[in-house]
Write a protein that holds these residues in place. Structure first.
Motif, PDB file in Angstrom:
ATOM      1  N   THR A  51       0.853  -1.204   0.000  1.00 30.91           N
ATOM      2  CA  THR A  51       0.000   0.000   0.000  1.00 30.91           C
ATOM      3  C   THR A  51       0.876   1.238   0.000  1.00 30.91           C
ATOM      4  O   THR A  51       1.926   1.265   0.664  1.00 30.91           O
ATOM      5  N   ALA A  52       0.456   2.249  -0.733  1.00 30.16           N
ATOM      6  CA  ALA A  52       1.179   3.534  -0.747  1.00 30.16           C
ATOM      7  C   ALA A  52       0.161   4.663  -0.840  1.00 30.16           C
ATOM      8  O   ALA A  52      -0.961   4.468  -1.320  1.00 30.16           O
ATOM      9  N   VAL A  53       0.569   5.842  -0.370  1.00 27.54           N
ATOM     10  CA  VAL A  53      -0.330   7.005  -0.411  1.00 27.54           C
ATOM     11  C   VAL A  53       0.338   8.116  -1.212  1.00 27.54           C
ATOM     12  O   VAL A  53       1.497   8.444  -0.972  1.00 27.54           O
ATOM     13  N   MET A  54      -0.396   8.669  -2.177  1.00 27.00           N
ATOM     14  CA  MET A  54       0.108   9.824  -2.923  1.00 27.00           C
ATOM     15  C   MET A  54      -0.867  10.987  -2.737  1.00 27.00           C
ATOM     16  O   MET A  54      -2.040  10.785  -2.386  1.00 27.00           O
ATOM     17  N   GLY A  55      -0.395  12.199  -2.960  1.00 27.16           N
ATOM     18  CA  GLY A  55      -1.246  13.385  -2.831  1.00 27.16           C
ATOM     19  C   GLY A  55      -1.436  14.053  -4.179  1.00 27.16           C
ATOM     20  O   GLY A  55      -0.472  14.182  -4.943  1.00 27.16           O
ATOM     21  N   ILE A  56      -2.673  14.444  -4.477  1.00 26.53           N
ATOM     22  CA  ILE A  56      -2.934  15.161  -5.744  1.00 26.53           C
ATOM     23  C   ILE A  56      -3.721  16.415  -5.427  1.00 26.53           C
ATOM     24  O   ILE A  56      -4.752  16.365  -4.742  1.00 26.53           O
TER      25      ILE A  56
END
Length: 1108
Positions: free
Chosen positions: A961-966
């Motif tokens: 799992t990974a989290v990115m910001g947009i």
């Protein structure tokens, strides 16, 4: 006479029996016919006894006037009917009289007694029409009658009649300026009018008659700001322009500290210049004064004006949008001016006339505030269908926006424009390339090479313009470019455009030392064709001859003498004078004076390179949007934009005395309070007055400075994206006051439930240790409680805070069972405020899961029990199934790698303005996947992405799992990028549903209503719907709405309503949703949102969720 004759041709008579026929004989037609029988049928109809015929005749006459035909010869027949009993006829007669009263003054004067009677008519339209006709008779004899009529109409019951009175004021003033003092009294009276219908008209009258009397505006300033949104469009334009000038005299410059910092930081703005040249000089003269300068604090009234005009940027009327844009440009802090860019770009989709005016203003703005329009660069690209003047203005804007990062795109665009068939536009493009090369050193050589290539173009005009621009660029570094000068020398044979020939000759003459062999030959050719050249070219031939004579007299002596002899006998006296002057200067004789010694210095002095500046450089000293700005010359009636004051004038002049009834109600309120007092404990009752006396000195200054802040709604200032520290302090003060009031409401419950209060205290202290607070809010709870009563009693004393009183009265009149619920909600509000200020991600989503999965009554019960933070944490309540998963990459497409994503609704800790996207990678292949990362991100203007850390290894069959910001920039446009492994690249895109562009926001019922009241009109969308069979209860509605959009529940007194609130992630624009249920599954959905587009899309999504 029959009614059917009413429809006969106006010039040809009717063919009915008994009526004269004319116009059929060819000899009687055209120029030779007499018009004495022209409107006989209409005159007969007007003289008849039947109202229906009169009405028909008047309709035809008004239609004639509308088509631009002359109906003045009917004046006597029409004016007789002014006393007609039929109201419809009377209205049309007045319409006619308004048009012709000025031309037929004598006849109109005969009916003046009828108009005066009309002023007393019970019908408001007749009263207004009578006044309009009266003010249209431009005869000085009736000035006293007009004055009297205007004064009476100004006190009329009907706002329409009062509006007409305001329109009559400028007419009377232009007829007799000596009536100014009496008219000012009427204007003062009408300015106090509270109706939106009158506001625009009376401000127009004020602008015409006494624009210098700003003292009349002081008391009405706040009222005008608040009415602005509901005034008709042209009234809005007039009021905004007037308030712009008013604000420039009453408030301090919001950018004063920024401009001083810029001055200190060195002259970066040398080319564009600075707004505050005056201040620069002052600052250099007295640096000590600069050190003492106080930090800028925005006046609450200044903020009120900016906030109330902002929604008008969405107006459908281009003039209103333009007026608000100029107001923001002239008055707003630099950080907030950006909001106008999008509105102005929207206007570029309008007609070419509107585009022309908008682009003129944008061109001026881009010189001072270039960054504002950079995201919209593509909106200024030129279309082949644009008219030439629009093309040239867009070119101007593109040139102003050019910088190191976008210059390559702009130059590519310019390359295309050069191929256009529009010659003026091509010439302007070449000049624009020259300006870009001058301003951005990095591309100077590229531009120069490009322009040299254009010299071989077939089109002579392109070549000529290129030569002129190259000449200017070469002046910057001629020694590097002698080959270009040689190339241009060869062009003298072909180019016939005089300006281009003159430029080439000037270059060769100026830099003749760099091309010593070519220059004499050019002079030889020019001498041959001297007599056939244009004057501008002849002058440059003489200059070239003189310069070559001074540097290379061996080769050019005879040529120079020949050219000077030709010039001596030229037809143009300028050329003859120049030849005579140069001969004396360069060919020394006995008679020639001492000047000839310095001939070389005179002719071959180093000349500074020309600065290619925008023609819009200094236009902003005119008020933007005005005719003077458009013409770049002061037009008649233009009022200068005043300079900012050095020190702020007294703000108390805008405080309005509270009317008697308000004072009375506050007394009643105090009585009520005394009655309620025994409900509180004895000790509290005793301590109240003494505490208030002690703390009065402490809180006095606070309440004074914030007296206008409640009225002007500084609580909602957090909506603005970038704000000065001063507004945050005001907000915190206001929050404190609200907390104090809430605590007073809570005390009866505390008395009975001591356990609960202790838990409450513990919880507060826990929160304090968790969250970092501003100094102004870090007082202990005990101090807060001790000051609560004093601040309340004191704010009641202050007459200016009318709204505060209303809120308190509402709070006190609530039944005593509610305070527990309200208090707990308030605490949540408190938490979220702290979190928003400090960007702490922990607590903002905490309540959302509760609202999603628990019924409203259960939530209320839980709130009353004051649960600890751990109980409300998302981990324990929100199951993972709550969030909807979307497929980013299918395992077949991804060759075994599948990726799903969901919007986690958690704050993204690296950047609070980004939406957190949680991605789940599953490796279904037999081999390991390595180096999972993102590349080649393609985003729309303004969007940003914070990539997830690279996943080095994902073994077969494993999940990561990974989290990115947009930052989606509050739009539903997709973020496109490549998802890469160590072997493959996959094109993927993430497109957010509109509901995920928000974060939940906590507010009380009163705050919700207040904010909803400010987002009416175009910001409100209402839809009726029938709820789905499974969505008829409150729990289901709450669940569906919160699943569709990341909003939080707002407490509501009614069982029939569910309210939700949130803010958009990027711009913090407020989003309010109300679902009102009715009988048999019927319901009404209302969405109030500052951003209309988001509101529209959200309505569709929620409708879909509720009707399924």
């Amino acid at each position: 006479m029959s009614a059917s004759s009413a429809f006969n041709d106006e010039k040809g008579g009717s063919s009915s029996v008994g009526e004269p026929e004319y116009g059929h004989d060819p000899a009687s037609g055209g120029i030779f016919s007499s018009d004495y029988k022209r409107h006989d049928d209409l005159k007969e109809m007007l003289d008849s006894n039947k109202d229906s015929l009169k009405l028909e005749a008047m309709k035809r006459i008004v239609a004639m006037i509308a088509r631009g035909k002359n109906a003045s010869d009917l004046f006597p027949a029409v004016v007789k009917n002014v006393a007609c009993k039929n109201i419809e006829v009377k209205k049309l007669v007045y319409v006619y009289l308004v048009r012709y009263a000025e031309e037929q003054q004598d006849l109109a004067l005969l009916s003046i007694s009828t108009f005066q009677r009309g002023l007393k008519d019970p019908n408001q339209l007749i009263r207004a029409s009578a006044l309009r006709v009266l003010s249209s008779i431009r005869v000085t004899i009736i000035v006293p009658i007009m004055m009297l009529a205007i004064k009476e109409a100004a006190s009329d019951m009907s706002p329409y009649v009062r509006k007409t009175a305001a329109h009559a004021i400028p007419k009377l003033y232009s007829l007799d300026p000596e009536q100014k003092d009496q008219l000012i009294e009427v204007i003062e009276k009408l300015l106090a009018d509270k109706t939106t219908l009158v506001a625009g008209s009376v401000v127009m009258a004020f602008e015409e008659v006494c624009p210098e009397r700003i003292d009349l505006i002081h008391k009405n300033y706040r009222k005008l700001c608040n009415l602005l949104i509901d005034v008709e469009e042209w009234g809005q334009v007039v009021i905004i322009n007037m308030l712009t000038r008013y604000a420039r005299t009453q408030f301090l410059n919001p950018n004063i500290n920024e401009s001083l910092l810029e001055e200190g930081g060195g002259g970066e703005k040398t080319f564009y210049g600075s707004d505050e040249d005056e201040e620069e000089k002052e600052k250099k003269a007295e640096p000590a004064a600069m050190a003492k300068r106080k930090p800028y604090v925005m006046d609450p009234d200044h903020r009120l004006l900016l906030r109330n005009t902002k929604p008008l940027l969405q107006s459908r009327n281009a003039a209103v949008v333009m007026a608000v844009a100029q107001l923001y440009f002239h008055l707003a802090p630099k950080a907030e001016v950006g909001v106008i860019a999008k509105a102005l770009v929207r206007l570029l989709r309008s007609h070419s006339e509107v585009q022309y005016v908008v682009l003129q203003n944008v061109a001026t703005m881009t010189i001072k505030r270039r960054g504002m329009f950079e995201p919209y660069l593509k909106s200024f690209y030129i279309r082949s269908t644009d008219p030439t003047q629009i093309k040239i203005l867009k070119l101007e804007v593109l040139t102003n926006l050019a910088n190191e990062t976008n210059i390559s795109t702009i130059l590519r665009e310019f390359q295309t424009y050069i191929k256009s068939m529009d010659k003026d536009f091509v010439a302007a493009t070449i000049q624009a390339i020259g300006r870009c090369a001058t301003n951005i050193g990095e591309v100077r050589d590229t531009c120069l090479n490009g322009l040299v290539q254009l010299l071989s173009n077939r089109d002579e005009l392109v070549v000529a313009e290129s030569v002129v621009v190259i000449k200017k660029l070469l002046q910057m570094q001629p020694e590097k470019h002698s080959d270009i000068i040689k190339h241009m020398a060869k062009l003298t044979d072909n180019i016939q455009v005089p300006m281009a020939r003159a430029s080439i000759l000037w270059l060769i003459g100026e830099y003749c030392e760099h091309v010593p062999k070519i220059a004499p030959d050019v002079l030889r050719k020019m001498a041959k064709s001297f007599t056939n050249e244009e004057d501008i070219v002849k002058l440059q031939i003489i200059n070239l001859a003189a310069k070559l004579y001074l540097t290379n007299s061996k080769q050019t002596k005879l040529l120079t003498q020949y050219v000077l002899n030709l010039a001596k006998y030229d037809q143009n006296y300028d050329i003859r004078d120049r030849a005579r002057f140069i001969r004396q200067l360069i060919v020394p004789t006995e008679k020639s004076g001492a000047l000839s010694k310095y001939a070389k210095k005179l002719f071959l002095a180093l000349k500074p390179a020309p600065v290619l500046e925008s023609p819009f450089k200094d236009r902003d000293h005119f008020q933007l949007g005005s005719l003077s700005h458009l013409l770049n010359a002061k037009a008649g009636g233009y009022q200068e934009l005043p300079d900012w004051p050095e020190a702020a004038p007294d703000p108390s002049v805008r405080n309005v005395e509270v009317p008697e009834w308000t004072k009375c109600s506050s007394r009643e309120k105090r009585k009520e309070k005394k009655v309620e007092k025994p409900f509180y404990s004895d000790s509290e009752g005793e301590s109240g007055p003494t505490e208030s006396a002690d703390s009065e000195s402490d809180t006095g200054s606070g309440s004074e400075s914030g007296s206008g802040s409640e009225e002007s709604g500084s609580g909602s200032e957090s909506e603005e994206s970038e704000e000065g520290s001063e507004s945050e302090e005001e907000e915190q003060d206001e929050e404190k006051n609200k907390k104090k009031k809430k605590k007073e409401l809570k005390k009866p419950v505390q008395e009975s439930e001591s356990e609960q209060s202790s838990v409450e205290e513990e919880r507060k202290h826990e929160r304090k240790s968790k969250t970092t607070k501003n100094d102004s809010e870090s007082d202990s709870d005990d101090e807060d409680e001790s000051e609560s009563e004093s601040s309340q009693s004191e704010s009641e004393e202050s007459d200016s805070e009318v709204e505060v009183k209303k809120k308190k009265k509402a709070a006190e009149s609530k039944p005593p069972s509610k305070p527990v619920k309200k208090e707990s909600k308030k605490e949540k509000k408190e938490m979220s405020l702290l979190d928003l200020d400090d960007f702490e991600p922990a607590s903002s989503p905490q309540v959302t899961p509760v609202n999603t999965f628990l019924s409203n009554s259960l939530v209320t019960d839980l709130e009353g029990l004051s649960l600890s933070d751990a109980v409300l944490s998302p981990a324990t309540i929100a199951p993972s199934s709550a969030l909807k998963n979307y497929e980013l990459l299918h395992r077949i497409t991804g060759e075994g790698l599948s990726v799903e994503y969901c919007f986690s609704r958690q704050p993204f800790s690296p950047d609070a303005n980004m939406v957190a996207v949680q991605m789940q990678f599953t490796n279904n292949a037999t081999s390991d996947a390595k180096n999972l990362h993102i590349e080649d991100v393609k985003l729309q203007s303004g969007m940003r992405v914070k990539e997830f850390p690279e996943i080095d290894l994902l073994p077969a069959g494993e999940t990561a799992t990974a989290v990115m910001g947009i930052d989606f920039c509050d739009s539903t446009q997709a973020a496109n990028f490549q998802l890469c492994t160590h072997t493959r690249k996959f094109f993927v895109s993430i497109q957010p549903p509109v509901g995920e562009l928000m974060r939940s926001s906590f507010m009380t019922e009163n705050e919700f209503k207040k904010e909803q009241g400010q987002l009416m009109g175009m910001n409100e969308i209402t839809e009726k719907l029938t709820l789905g069979a499974k969505c008829r209860n409150e729990h289901a509605i709450v669940q569906r709405v919160i699943a569709a959009a990341n909003l939080s529940r707002v407490p509501c007194g009614s069982d029939k309503e569910c309210r939700f609130a949130g803010r958009t992630v990027t711009s913090s624009s407020l989003v309010l949703v109300t679902v009102a249920t009715k009988d048999e599954g019927a319901a009404q959905l209302t969405v109030n949102c500052e951003k209309m587009l988001i509101g529209t899309m959200l309505v569709k999504d929620i409708l879909l969720a509720l009707t399924q």
